[in-house]
Enzyme design. Structure first.
Site, PDB file in Angstrom:
ATOM      1  N   TYR A  13       1.470  -4.801  -0.886  1.00 51.47           N
ATOM      2  CA  TYR A  13       2.813  -4.851  -1.489  1.00 51.47           C
ATOM      3  C   TYR A  13       3.867  -5.449  -0.562  1.00 51.47           C
ATOM      4  CZ  TYR A  13       0.488  -1.725  -4.644  1.00 51.47           C
ATOM      5  OH  TYR A  13      -0.413  -1.198  -5.523  1.00 51.47           O
ATOM      6  N   ASP A  15       4.341  -8.480   0.872  1.00 59.12           N
ATOM      7  CA  ASP A  15       4.901  -9.811   0.630  1.00 59.12           C
ATOM      8  C   ASP A  15       5.993  -9.727  -0.443  1.00 59.12           C
ATOM      9  OD1 ASP A  15       2.836 -11.320   2.283  1.00 59.12           O
ATOM     10  OD2 ASP A  15       1.569 -10.244   0.861  1.00 59.12           O
ATOM     11  N   GLN A 238      11.706   0.843  -5.005  1.00 57.62           N
ATOM     12  CA  GLN A 238      12.111   0.804  -3.595  1.00 57.62           C
ATOM     13  C   GLN A 238      13.263   1.751  -3.276  1.00 57.62           C
ATOM     14  OE1 GLN A 238      12.528  -3.429  -2.783  1.00 57.62           O
ATOM     15  NE2 GLN A 238      10.532  -3.464  -1.786  1.00 57.62           N
ATOM     16  N   GLU A 256       4.877  -3.791   6.931  1.00 56.50           N
ATOM     17  CA  GLU A 256       6.135  -4.361   7.422  1.00 56.50           C
ATOM     18  C   GLU A 256       7.355  -3.676   6.793  1.00 56.50           C
ATOM     19  OE1 GLU A 256       6.296  -8.573   7.930  1.00 56.50           O
ATOM     20  OE2 GLU A 256       8.431  -8.686   7.491  1.00 56.50           O
ATOM     21  N   ASP A 257       7.388  -3.629   5.477  1.00 56.22           N
ATOM     22  CA  ASP A 257       8.634  -3.181   4.851  1.00 56.22           C
ATOM     23  C   ASP A 257       8.806  -1.663   4.897  1.00 56.22           C
ATOM     24  OD1 ASP A 257      11.058  -3.950   3.424  1.00 56.22           O
ATOM     25  OD2 ASP A 257      10.193  -2.825   1.757  1.00 56.22           O
TER      26      ASP A 257
HETATM   27  O1  TRH Z   1       1.638  -2.857   1.286  1.00 55.15           O
HETATM   28  P1  TRH Z   1       1.692  -3.181   2.715  1.00 55.15           P
HETATM   29  O2  TRH Z   1       0.520  -2.802   3.499  1.00 55.15           O
HETATM   30  O3  TRH Z   1       1.980  -4.712   2.903  1.00 55.15           O
HETATM   31  C1  TRH Z   1       1.384  -5.524   3.916  1.00 55.15           C
HETATM   32  C2  TRH Z   1       2.233  -5.737   5.079  1.00 55.15           C
HETATM   33  O4  TRH Z   1       3.478  -6.263   4.689  1.00 55.15           O
HETATM   34  C3  TRH Z   1       1.599  -6.701   6.025  1.00 55.15           C
HETATM   35  O5  TRH Z   1       2.418  -6.936   7.130  1.00 55.15           O
HETATM   36  C4  TRH Z   1       1.356  -7.976   5.329  1.00 55.15           C
HETATM   37  O6  TRH Z   1       0.737  -8.857   6.184  1.00 55.15           O
HETATM   38  C5  TRH Z   1       0.498  -7.677   4.137  1.00 55.15           C
HETATM   39  O7  TRH Z   1       1.141  -6.740   3.289  1.00 55.15           O
HETATM   40  C6  TRH Z   1       0.192  -8.917   3.340  1.00 55.15           C
HETATM   41  O8  TRH Z   1       2.934  -2.416   3.394  1.00 55.15           O
HETATM   42  P2  TRH Z   1       4.517  -2.663   3.342  1.00 55.15           P
HETATM   43  O9  TRH Z   1       4.896  -3.899   4.074  1.00 55.15           O
HETATM   44  O10 TRH Z   1       5.123  -1.430   3.781  1.00 55.15           O
HETATM   45  O11 TRH Z   1       4.864  -2.888   1.808  1.00 55.15           O
HETATM   46  C7  TRH Z   1       4.883  -1.850   0.892  1.00 55.15           C
HETATM   47  C8  TRH Z   1       6.040  -2.056  -0.077  1.00 55.15           C
HETATM   48  O12 TRH Z   1       5.918  -1.173  -1.161  1.00 55.15           O
HETATM   49  C9  TRH Z   1       7.407  -1.787   0.537  1.00 55.15           C
HETATM   50  O13 TRH Z   1       8.358  -2.684   0.017  1.00 55.15           O
HETATM   51  C10 TRH Z   1       7.719  -0.373   0.075  1.00 55.15           C
HETATM   52  C11 TRH Z   1       7.117  -0.399  -1.284  1.00 55.15           C
HETATM   53  N1  TRH Z   1       6.785   0.877  -1.888  1.00 55.15           N
HETATM   54  C12 TRH Z   1       7.534   1.302  -2.978  1.00 55.15           C
HETATM   55  O14 TRH Z   1       8.513   0.646  -3.355  1.00 55.15           O
HETATM   56  N2  TRH Z   1       7.181   2.460  -3.602  1.00 55.15           N
HETATM   57  C13 TRH Z   1       6.135   3.215  -3.207  1.00 55.15           C
HETATM   58  O15 TRH Z   1       5.858   4.258  -3.837  1.00 55.15           O
HETATM   59  C14 TRH Z   1       5.371   2.769  -2.082  1.00 55.15           C
HETATM   60  C15 TRH Z   1       4.220   3.592  -1.593  1.00 55.15           C
HETATM   61  C16 TRH Z   1       5.725   1.600  -1.455  1.00 55.15           C
END
Ligand code: TRH
Length: 362
Positions: A13, A15, A238, A256-257
């Site tokens: 999620y 990206d 978010q 990342e996020d």
């Molecule tokens: O999902 P991720 O593991 O994404 C990863 C990383 O960005 C990584 O660096 C990148 O190379 C790869 O993707 C392709 O973890 P991240 O970055 O925390 O993203 C999760 C997103 O989901 C973040 O915007 C928060 C959001 N989120 C919600 O909005 N609601 C939720 O219930 C959850 C669990 C997450």
């Protein structure tokens, strides 16, 4: 300002999470008109349920969202932001070549705490076709592009953190009820290879509420003991994810996020970095730990979480980090770290100003 943001969903999620957040930040903070081009709307619709995964074009929260294979004939805006070197469609790049003047083209990079980021941030790169791309690096120091942080975040967070009954009311909207009113609260958002069963075992020794999104850490419940309440929640938007992080004493986050959002909770965070080949992510983790002012016990917990060693004493590692003098020091450090970022321009403003300067001088 009209801007096109291109996002390719590689996995997970992160990206789309970053691109959606940036789109809203620029639209609400700077009144930019944003077109967000996404190659796959599936993950996006989980993040933002109003998004129809089958629609080729739709408006959500003031953002024009397009599937990028459907509308490549549209003329580009003044700014084109390519997230994570995702390579916009050839027809769109051709339209950029024919625009007079060509748009400012930004390549927004992945977040890293490594030193080299400062020297690469903002650099131009001229392509053989004459178009110039500028590299924009998020980062943790003033010499980088910073991190996305919305105005008003600190006040909204402080209000919720000061009001336990408002927290309980919010958690109830997610179906979470604290079984023990004073239990410590943690969230867990990790990759499948995290040693989460060991964590559950260690957490079971004191009254704890552990909130976990559905699908994350499968089988966690089997490792839990009597004092540990595990609450599974649906994927939330978010803004609700922020609120969830604000309710917790400690957040285990990843990628990342969510990692950045946990920093804005101003509470201790345990980061699982996105795993890469040959363990190069561990160097990146080290680079970040060198900047993150948690006490040594907190660093040890993070190292164990990312590279679990045989025989790790999880209860002792966790207790040393989260309780006693180091636990208190970590709480202070997390607050100070957050406050330092709150006093600097965030990535949204820095990126908008960077583009405006390029437009003025070209
Ligand atoms: O999902 P991720 O593991 O994404 C990863 C990383 O960005 C990584 O660096 C990148 O190379 C790869 O993707 C392709 O973890 P991240 O970055 O925390 O993203 C999760 C997103 O989901 C973040 O915007 C928060 C959001 N989120 C919600 O909005 N609601 C939720 O219930 C959850 C669990 C997450």
């Amino acid at each position: 300002m009209r801007a096109d943001i291109f996002c390719r969903v590689v996995d997970n999620y992160g990206d789309i999470g970053v691109c959606w957040r940036l789109a809203r930040r620029l639209q609400t903070g700077r009144q930019w008109q944003i077109r967000l081009w996404v190659d796959d709307l599936g993950a996006f619709s989980r993040l933002q349920p109003e998004v129809d995964p089958a629609a080729p074009r739709q408006h959500v929260q003031g953002i024009d969202i397009l599937r990028w294979d459907e509308h490549a004939g549209l003329p580009p805006g003044e700014v084109v932001i390519e997230a994570f070197a995702c390579d916009p469609p050839a027809a769109f790049v051709q339209a950029m070549r024919h625009s007079q003047p060509p748009p400012v083209w930004i390549n927004l990079e992945y977040l890293s705490a490594e030193d080299w980021v400062e020297s690469c941030h903002g650099l131009p790169s001229r392509r053989p076709d004459g178009l110039i791309k500028h590299f924009f690096f998020p980062g943790f120091t003033p010499a980088t592009g910073g991190l996305i942080r919305e105005p008003g975040l600190s006040a909204a967070r402080d209000a919720l953190q000061a009001d336990r009954s408002a927290q309980n009311a919010f958690l109830q909207t997610l179906g979470v009820r604290r079984q023990q009113p004073d239990s410590r609260t943690l969230t867990l958002f990790c990759y499948p290879n995290a040693p989460y069963r060991a964590l559950a075992g260690a957490l079971s020794r004191a009254p704890t509420l552990l909130i976990v999104p559905q699908g994350v850490a499968p089988g966690l419940e089997a490792a839990a003991g009597a004092a540990l309440q595990i609450a599974r929640i649906p994927f939330v938007s978010q803004p609700d994810f922020d609120r969830l992080l604000w309710c917790a004493d400690v957040n285990f986050v990843r990628g990342e996020d969510s990692f950045v959002r946990a920093a804005w909770a101003a509470r201790p965070l345990v980061w699982q970095i996105y795993p890469q080949q040959d363990d190069i992510h561990l160097d990146k983790l080290q680079a970040w730990l060198a900047r993150y002012p948690a006490p040594a016990a907190g660093h040890r917990l993070m190292q164990a979480w990312n590279a679990p060693a045989e025989g790790t004493d999880w209860p002792a590692t966790l207790d040393a980090a989260l309780h006693g003098p180091d636990g208190t020091a970590w709480q202070h450090a997390a607050r100070e770290w957050d406050a330092a970022f709150a006093s600097r321009p965030d990535l949204g403003d820095a990126l908008a100003d960077f583009c405006a300067d390029l437009i003025k001088t070209r």
